[in-house]
Design an enzyme around this catalytic site. Structure first.
Site, mmCIF file in Angstrom:
data_model
loop_
_atom_site.group_PDB
_atom_site.id
_atom_site.type_symbol
_atom_site.label_atom_id
_atom_site.label_comp_id
_atom_site.label_asym_id
_atom_site.label_seq_id
_atom_site.Cartn_x
_atom_site.Cartn_y
_atom_site.Cartn_z
ATOM 1 N N GLY A 152 -5.427 2.613 -3.894
ATOM 2 C CA GLY A 152 -5.739 1.991 -2.609
ATOM 3 C C GLY A 152 -4.848 2.552 -1.518
ATOM 4 N N GLY A 153 -3.762 1.869 -1.237
ATOM 5 C CA GLY A 153 -2.878 2.216 -0.127
ATOM 6 C C GLY A 153 -2.478 3.680 -0.058
ATOM 7 N N SER A 211 -1.006 -0.273 -7.011
ATOM 8 C CA SER A 211 0.237 0.307 -6.470
ATOM 9 C C SER A 211 0.602 1.649 -7.093
ATOM 10 C CB SER A 211 1.395 -0.698 -6.598
ATOM 11 O OG SER A 211 1.128 -1.848 -5.819
ATOM 12 N N GLU A 252 -10.885 -7.745 -5.015
ATOM 13 C CA GLU A 252 -11.023 -8.313 -3.677
ATOM 14 C C GLU A 252 -12.443 -8.828 -3.466
ATOM 15 O OE1 GLU A 252 -9.499 -4.891 -1.626
ATOM 16 O OE2 GLU A 252 -7.515 -5.332 -2.439
ATOM 17 N N GLY A 295 -1.827 -3.650 -4.145
ATOM 18 C CA GLY A 295 -1.289 -3.784 -2.789
ATOM 19 C C GLY A 295 0.051 -4.485 -2.723
ATOM 20 N N HIS A 322 -14.572 -5.023 -7.746
ATOM 21 C CA HIS A 322 -13.160 -4.961 -7.341
ATOM 22 C C HIS A 322 -12.627 -6.397 -7.187
ATOM 23 C CE1 HIS A 322 -9.592 -4.239 -4.912
ATOM 24 N NE2 HIS A 322 -9.626 -2.998 -5.354
ATOM 25 N N ASN A 324 -9.689 4.440 -2.976
ATOM 26 C CA ASN A 324 -10.440 3.314 -2.415
ATOM 27 C C ASN A 324 -9.848 3.010 -1.043
ATOM 28 O OD1 ASN A 324 -11.657 0.900 -1.801
ATOM 29 N ND2 ASN A 324 -10.583 -0.296 -3.378
ATOM 30 N N TRP A 325 -10.576 3.418 -0.024
ATOM 31 C CA TRP A 325 -10.043 3.250 1.338
ATOM 32 C C TRP A 325 -10.158 1.811 1.830
ATOM 33 C CZ3 TRP A 325 -12.017 8.104 4.574
ATOM 34 C CH2 TRP A 325 -11.561 9.272 3.935
ATOM 35 N N LYS A 326 -10.868 0.987 1.101
ATOM 36 C CA LYS A 326 -11.077 -0.412 1.496
ATOM 37 C C LYS A 326 -11.602 -0.474 2.940
ATOM 38 C CE LYS A 326 -7.463 -1.705 -1.688
ATOM 39 N NZ LYS A 326 -6.568 -2.742 -2.138
ATOM 40 N N GLU A 336 -7.255 -2.978 -13.274
ATOM 41 C CA GLU A 336 -6.477 -3.233 -12.061
ATOM 42 C C GLU A 336 -5.909 -4.641 -12.110
ATOM 43 O OE1 GLU A 336 -7.624 -0.470 -8.670
ATOM 44 O OE2 GLU A 336 -8.892 -2.236 -8.496
HETATM 45 C C1 PEP Z 1 -7.138 -0.988 -5.259
HETATM 46 O O1 PEP Z 1 -7.424 -1.736 -4.360
HETATM 47 O O2 PEP Z 1 -8.022 -0.577 -6.012
HETATM 48 C C2 PEP Z 1 -5.738 -0.623 -5.419
HETATM 49 C C3 PEP Z 1 -5.348 -0.179 -6.567
HETATM 50 O O3 PEP Z 1 -4.913 -0.788 -4.330
HETATM 51 P P1 PEP Z 1 -3.375 -0.322 -4.207
HETATM 52 O O4 PEP Z 1 -3.279 1.070 -4.754
HETATM 53 O O5 PEP Z 1 -3.068 -0.399 -2.748
HETATM 54 O O6 PEP Z 1 -2.567 -1.280 -5.029
#
Ligand code: PEP
Length: 256
Positions: free
Chosen positions: A234-235, A213, A97, A173, A95, A9-11, A167
């Site tokens: 994500g990251g 994470s 967010e 994050g 999600h 997920n590049w957000k 999640e």
């Molecule tokens: C996400 O936003 O779906 C996510 C899991 O982010 P991160 O891996 O950065 O925690």
């Protein structure tokens, strides 16, 4: 063993040149991946170009959201047929967010899933509790409600076409991933819920990803759990080397 699904997920990251570079590098490193499913979810403006790069590879394309209407006067929104027309096969829905910053509710999530399914997109339904909810002892109620209301009125056949990503909001994050034990506890809870509502066969085949994470350092210990059917990243999906390392961890485990 269920086939693992690793989604990036590049957000709201990457300009077009950056997205093209990342997709190209991933194609080079993991384009012929065979034993796990890999999905890239870039921002909307980059979907087509990223899709063009990965179309002759085993990497699939996904979007980060969709609107429930098919077309019309909904300024700024993106509809399911638009996503399929640029090559999307997956779409992230609900999600945390989106829930936190854009007022998503289980009811709007449910409508989005309906639109996704109608056009053959695989929805990745995100659920998870906040730290306050976990500390107040309401994780189970929160996740159960998100799953039940998110899936309200869908048939077993429809639910079978979906994926759920657990999640925990406190892990997204933050660099603080859920331990494998914590993730397995919630995955098992979700699977039991699916079993009670749709039967053991569906529940046993259903894929539940973990997200929060995930890094190359912790991917192995998380993905080696039979209950964890992949990762929503994500990251660590924003750099080719780290995302490829997570994918390779999943691949290795599929041979174990
Ligand atoms: C996400 O936003 O779906 C996510 C899991 O982010 P991160 O891996 O950065 O925690």
């Amino acid at each position: 063993m269920r086939r693992k699904l690793i989604a990036g997920n590049w957000k709201m990251n990457k300009t077009l040149p950056e997205a093209v570079e990342l997709a190209g590098e991933l194609k080079k490193q993991v384009g012929n991946v065979n034993d796990v499913d890999v999905v890239l979810c870039p921002p909307f403006p980059m979907l087509f170009s990223v899709g063009e790069i990965i179309k002759d590879s085993n990497i699939k394309l996904g979007a980060q959201n969709l609107f429930w209407e098919e077309q019309g006067a909904f300024t700024g929104e993106v509809a399911a047929p638009m996503l399929t027309s640029v090559g999307c096969q997956f779409v992230i829905v609900g999600h945390s967010e989106r829930r936190k910053y854009f007022g998503e509710t289980n009811q709007t999530v449910n409508r989005r899933i309906k639109a996704a399914l109608k056009f053959g997109l695989t929805p990745i339904l995100c659920v998870g509790e906040t730290l306050e909810q976990r500390e107040a002892g309401s994780m189970e109620t929160v996740v159960t409600t998100q799953v039940k209301e998110g899936l309200a009125d869908f048939s077993a056949d429809e639910v079978a076409k979906m994926v759920i990503a657990y999640e925990p909001v406190w892990a997204i994050g933050t660099g603080r991933n859920a331990t494998p034990e914590q993730a397995v506890e919630v995955h098992s809870l979700i699977r039991e819920l699916l079993k009670s509502q749709y039967g053991a066969d569906l529940a046993n085949k259903f894929r539940i990803q973990y997200g929060g994470s995930v890094t190359p350092q912790n991917a192995n210990e998380l993905l080696q759990e039979e209950e964890i059917d992949g990762a929503l990243v994500g990251g660590a999906s924003l750099k080719a080397d780290s995302f490829a390392a997570i994918i390779k961890a999943g691949e290795l485990l599929s041979h174990a």
